[in-house]
Design a protein around this motif. Structure first.
Motif, PDB file in Angstrom:
ATOM      1  N   SER A   3     117.828 180.979  35.011  1.00  0.00           N
ATOM      2  CA  SER A   3     119.034 181.893  34.366  1.00  0.00           C
ATOM      3  C   SER A   3     120.362 181.048  34.997  1.00  0.00           C
ATOM      4  O   SER A   3     120.079 180.278  36.046  1.00  0.00           O
ATOM      5  CB  SER A   3     119.043 183.353  35.136  1.00  0.00           C
ATOM      6  OG  SER A   3     118.907 183.324  36.251  1.00  0.00           O
ATOM      7  N   ALA A   4     121.292 181.406  34.482  1.00  0.00           N
ATOM      8  CA  ALA A   4     122.755 180.625  34.816  1.00  0.00           C
ATOM      9  C   ALA A   4     123.753 181.574  34.913  1.00  0.00           C
ATOM     10  O   ALA A   4     123.569 182.397  33.767  1.00  0.00           O
ATOM     11  CB  ALA A   4     122.983 179.248  34.269  1.00  0.00           C
ATOM     12  N   THR A   5     124.672 181.797  35.641  1.00  0.00           N
ATOM     13  CA  THR A   5     125.761 182.668  35.569  1.00  0.00           C
ATOM     14  C   THR A   5     126.916 181.646  35.197  1.00  0.00           C
ATOM     15  O   THR A   5     127.430 180.797  35.671  1.00  0.00           O
ATOM     16  CB  THR A   5     126.248 183.337  36.965  1.00  0.00           C
ATOM     17  OG1 THR A   5     124.967 184.357  37.225  1.00  0.00           O
ATOM     18  CG2 THR A   5     127.451 184.206  36.687  1.00  0.00           C
ATOM     19  N   ILE A   6     127.623 182.074  33.973  1.00  0.00           N
ATOM     20  CA  ILE A   6     128.651 181.194  33.459  1.00  0.00           C
ATOM     21  C   ILE A   6     129.775 182.151  33.189  1.00  0.00           C
ATOM     22  O   ILE A   6     129.751 183.159  32.286  1.00  0.00           O
ATOM     23  CB  ILE A   6     128.315 180.637  32.036  1.00  0.00           C
ATOM     24  CG1 ILE A   6     126.956 179.640  32.207  1.00  0.00           C
ATOM     25  CG2 ILE A   6     129.320 179.484  31.484  1.00  0.00           C
ATOM     26  CD1 ILE A   6     126.274 179.240  31.009  1.00  0.00           C
ATOM     27  N   GLY A   7     130.919 181.913  33.814  1.00  0.00           N
ATOM     28  CA  GLY A   7     132.099 182.636  33.521  1.00  0.00           C
ATOM     29  C   GLY A   7     131.914 184.153  33.706  1.00  0.00           C
ATOM     30  O   GLY A   7     132.470 184.819  33.065  1.00  0.00           O
ATOM     31  N   GLY A   8     131.068 184.561  34.553  1.00  0.00           N
ATOM     32  CA  GLY A   8     130.789 186.071  34.810  1.00  0.00           C
ATOM     33  C   GLY A   8     129.766 186.607  33.867  1.00  0.00           C
ATOM     34  O   GLY A   8     129.357 187.765  34.212  1.00  0.00           O
ATOM     35  N   VAL A   9     128.935 185.866  33.068  1.00  0.00           N
ATOM     36  CA  VAL A   9     127.805 186.211  32.254  1.00  0.00           C
ATOM     37  C   VAL A   9     126.648 185.609  32.774  1.00  0.00           C
ATOM     38  O   VAL A   9     126.595 184.252  32.817  1.00  0.00           O
ATOM     39  CB  VAL A   9     128.062 185.865  30.748  1.00  0.00           C
ATOM     40  CG1 VAL A   9     126.757 186.481  29.990  1.00  0.00           C
ATOM     41  CG2 VAL A   9     129.360 186.393  30.211  1.00  0.00           C
ATOM     42  N   LYS A  10     125.706 186.595  33.119  1.00  0.00           N
ATOM     43  CA  LYS A  10     124.289 185.969  33.552  1.00  0.00           C
ATOM     44  C   LYS A  10     123.389 185.957  32.210  1.00  0.00           C
ATOM     45  O   LYS A  10     123.221 186.546  31.386  1.00  0.00           O
ATOM     46  CB  LYS A  10     123.765 186.907  34.443  1.00  0.00           C
ATOM     47  CG  LYS A  10     122.471 186.330  35.040  1.00  0.00           C
ATOM     48  CD  LYS A  10     121.554 187.074  35.935  1.00  0.00           C
ATOM     49  CE  LYS A  10     120.379 186.754  36.450  1.00  0.00           C
ATOM     50  NZ  LYS A  10     119.478 187.564  37.159  1.00  0.00           N
ATOM     51  N   ILE A  11     123.032 184.134  31.968  1.00  0.00           N
ATOM     52  CA  ILE A  11     122.236 184.037  31.071  1.00  0.00           C
ATOM     53  C   ILE A  11     120.764 183.654  31.381  1.00  0.00           C
ATOM     54  O   ILE A  11     120.711 182.585  32.192  1.00  0.00           O
ATOM     55  CB  ILE A  11     122.797 182.818  30.035  1.00  0.00           C
ATOM     56  CG1 ILE A  11     124.317 183.197  29.533  1.00  0.00           C
ATOM     57  CG2 ILE A  11     122.122 182.425  28.840  1.00  0.00           C
ATOM     58  CD1 ILE A  11     124.940 182.242  28.960  1.00  0.00           C
ATOM     59  N   SER A  12     119.987 184.552  30.689  1.00  0.00           N
ATOM     60  CA  SER A  12     118.499 184.126  31.358  1.00  0.00           C
ATOM     61  C   SER A  12     117.661 183.793  30.249  1.00  0.00           C
ATOM     62  O   SER A  12     117.699 184.486  28.965  1.00  0.00           O
ATOM     63  CB  SER A  12     117.916 185.558  31.922  1.00  0.00           C
ATOM     64  OG  SER A  12     118.732 185.900  33.061  1.00  0.00           O
ATOM     65  N   TRP A  13     117.098 182.675  30.211  1.00  0.00           N
ATOM     66  CA  TRP A  13     116.085 182.413  29.238  1.00  0.00           C
ATOM     67  C   TRP A  13     114.785 183.127  29.604  1.00  0.00           C
ATOM     68  O   TRP A  13     114.137 182.905  30.328  1.00  0.00           O
ATOM     69  CB  TRP A  13     115.913 180.890  29.207  1.00  0.00           C
ATOM     70  CG  TRP A  13     115.185 180.286  28.081  1.00  0.00           C
ATOM     71  CD1 TRP A  13     115.243 180.400  26.741  1.00  0.00           C
ATOM     72  CD2 TRP A  13     114.469 179.185  28.050  1.00  0.00           C
ATOM     73  NE1 TRP A  13     114.592 179.664  26.032  1.00  0.00           N
ATOM     74  CE2 TRP A  13     113.741 178.877  26.861  1.00  0.00           C
ATOM     75  CE3 TRP A  13     113.525 178.503  29.335  1.00  0.00           C
ATOM     76  CZ2 TRP A  13     112.619 177.823  26.607  1.00  0.00           C
ATOM     77  CZ3 TRP A  13     112.618 177.318  29.101  1.00  0.00           C
ATOM     78  CH2 TRP A  13     112.279 177.185  27.621  1.00  0.00           C
ATOM     79  N   LEU A  14     114.502 183.751  28.387  1.00  0.00           N
ATOM     80  CA  LEU A  14     112.996 184.317  28.532  1.00  0.00           C
ATOM     81  C   LEU A  14     111.868 183.457  27.806  1.00  0.00           C
ATOM     82  O   LEU A  14     110.878 184.010  27.567  1.00  0.00           O
ATOM     83  CB  LEU A  14     113.248 185.762  27.391  1.00  0.00           C
ATOM     84  CG  LEU A  14     114.078 186.433  27.849  1.00  0.00           C
ATOM     85  CD1 LEU A  14     114.358 187.729  26.862  1.00  0.00           C
ATOM     86  CD2 LEU A  14     114.226 187.030  29.410  1.00  0.00           C
ATOM     87  N   GLY A  15     111.998 182.521  27.275  1.00  0.00           N
ATOM     88  CA  GLY A  15     111.142 181.590  26.692  1.00  0.00           C
ATOM     89  C   GLY A  15     111.467 181.245  25.250  1.00  0.00           C
ATOM     90  O   GLY A  15     111.917 182.274  24.638  1.00  0.00           O
ATOM     91  N   HIS A  16     111.107 180.241  24.587  1.00  0.00           N
ATOM     92  CA  HIS A  16     111.298 179.890  23.116  1.00  0.00           C
ATOM     93  C   HIS A  16     112.639 180.349  22.799  1.00  0.00           C
ATOM     94  O   HIS A  16     113.580 179.416  23.379  1.00  0.00           O
ATOM     95  CB  HIS A  16     110.321 180.983  22.260  1.00  0.00           C
ATOM     96  CG  HIS A  16     110.134 180.476  21.065  1.00  0.00           C
ATOM     97  ND1 HIS A  16     109.701 179.076  20.616  1.00  0.00           N
ATOM     98  CD2 HIS A  16     110.101 181.069  19.814  1.00  0.00           C
ATOM     99  CE1 HIS A  16     109.361 179.023  19.460  1.00  0.00           C
ATOM    100  NE2 HIS A  16     109.691 180.108  18.873  1.00  0.00           N
ATOM    101  N   SER A  17     113.049 181.062  21.977  1.00  0.00           N
ATOM    102  CA  SER A  17     114.305 181.491  21.595  1.00  0.00           C
ATOM    103  C   SER A  17     115.014 182.813  22.166  1.00  0.00           C
ATOM    104  O   SER A  17     116.114 183.372  21.661  1.00  0.00           O
ATOM    105  CB  SER A  17     114.472 181.645  20.011  1.00  0.00           C
ATOM    106  OG  SER A  17     114.357 180.171  19.559  1.00  0.00           O
ATOM    107  N   GLY A  18     114.235 183.310  23.213  1.00  0.00           N
ATOM    108  CA  GLY A  18     114.563 184.590  23.680  1.00  0.00           C
ATOM    109  C   GLY A  18     115.546 184.441  24.929  1.00  0.00           C
ATOM    110  O   GLY A  18     115.396 183.722  25.849  1.00  0.00           O
ATOM    111  N   PHE A  19     116.418 185.360  24.773  1.00  0.00           N
ATOM    112  CA  PHE A  19     117.649 185.300  25.769  1.00  0.00           C
ATOM    113  C   PHE A  19     117.998 186.663  26.228  1.00  0.00           C
ATOM    114  O   PHE A  19     118.034 187.819  25.514  1.00  0.00           O
ATOM    115  CB  PHE A  19     118.868 184.433  25.523  1.00  0.00           C
ATOM    116  CG  PHE A  19     118.738 182.927  25.546  1.00  0.00           C
ATOM    117  CD1 PHE A  19     118.979 182.241  26.678  1.00  0.00           C
ATOM    118  CD2 PHE A  19     118.060 182.703  24.481  1.00  0.00           C
ATOM    119  CE1 PHE A  19     118.888 180.866  26.576  1.00  0.00           C
ATOM    120  CE2 PHE A  19     117.803 181.068  24.273  1.00  0.00           C
ATOM    121  CZ  PHE A  19     118.424 180.339  25.473  1.00  0.00           C
ATOM    122  N   LEU A  20     118.415 186.944  27.416  1.00  0.00           N
ATOM    123  CA  LEU A  20     119.085 187.891  27.844  1.00  0.00           C
ATOM    124  C   LEU A  20     120.349 187.709  28.580  1.00  0.00           C
ATOM    125  O   LEU A  20     120.660 186.713  29.473  1.00  0.00           O
ATOM    126  CB  LEU A  20     118.425 188.610  29.076  1.00  0.00           C
ATOM    127  CG  LEU A  20     118.924 189.921  29.971  1.00  0.00           C
ATOM    128  CD1 LEU A  20     119.091 190.910  28.846  1.00  0.00           C
ATOM    129  CD2 LEU A  20     117.944 190.157  31.123  1.00  0.00           C
TER     130      LEU A  20
END
Length: 220
Positions: A3-20
């Motif tokens: 996961s990474a926080t970019i401009g106040g948004v936390k982007i988490s990779w769930l694997g493959h094409s899945g994201f939160l």
């Protein structure tokens, strides 16, 4: 790192094409697939976005893990899976009603297709641009490079690099070049047969022509 926080948004990779995506007090899941465990109730989806009905993007078992009774689910018109509760069928080009917002979040529905391959004909699926914390985050779904990408605007792009069914590293780097985001994140590689993309190759190709774009590679 997954996961990474970019401009106040936390982007988490769930694997493959899945994201939160987490921002503005909301959790937005996109194409969850083979989740290791079910999230706690308060970590489940406010909004769930499905790009198309292929098994590695529209997984009923994983959808059940992340949906709540009050989750809003967006699915393409062509998706045959039926959902109970708040599910909306959408098509490319839609900017959804209700003041252009879903639960206070603006979501644009954009094309996602293979121009010269049979796997994802136009109309099968979609991509999404989600606006959170002033950022435009583009999830490309399954696609190759297509001409309409030149009209897309996004600060963060989530792009497939697997080849075979989608863009490979070169095409994805071309997409970065025309969209000109601040951050690029590769996806759809290393999980299923025919997705052998190399994220380091993608990063090198992006940096050749767009050295100011940050490329984030999450650990598998």
């Amino acid at each position: 790192m997954k996961s990474a926080t970019i401009g106040g948004v936390k982007i988490s990779w769930l694997g493959h094409s899945g994201f939160l995506l987490e921002g503005e007090g909301k959790r937005i899941y996109i194409d969850p697939f083979e989740l290791a465990e079910e999230p706690e109730f308060d970590e489940k989806a406010d909004i769930l976005l499905i790009t198309h009905e292929h098994f590695d993007h529209c997984s009923p078992d994983d959808i059940r893990k992340v949906r709540r009774s009050d989750s809003t689910t967006l699915i393409p018109e062509a998706c045959s899976l039926n959902f109970k509760g708040d599910a909306r069928r959408i098509a490319e080009g839609d900017v959804l009603a209700e003041g252009l917002e879903i639960k206070g979040t603006r979501i644009e529905v954009v094309p996602a297709y293979n121009p010269d391959k049979p796997y994802h004909p136009r109309g099968l699926g979609v991509g999404y641009i989600v606006e959170l914390e002033g950022l435009r985050i583009y999830h490309a779904g399954d696609c190759d490079f297509f001409p309409e990408m030149e009209d897309l605007r996004a600060d963060v792009v989530l792009l497939p690099i697997g080849g075979t069914y989608t863009m490979d590293e070169e095409e994805a780097a071309r997409a970065v070049e025309v969209i000109s985001p601040k951050v690029a994140i590769p996806m759809h590689y290393g999980k299923i047969e025919g997705t052998d993309g190399n994220p380091e190759k993608f990063k090198a190709l992006v940096k050749e022509k767009n050295p100011d774009v940050e490329v984030i590679i999450f650990d598998p």
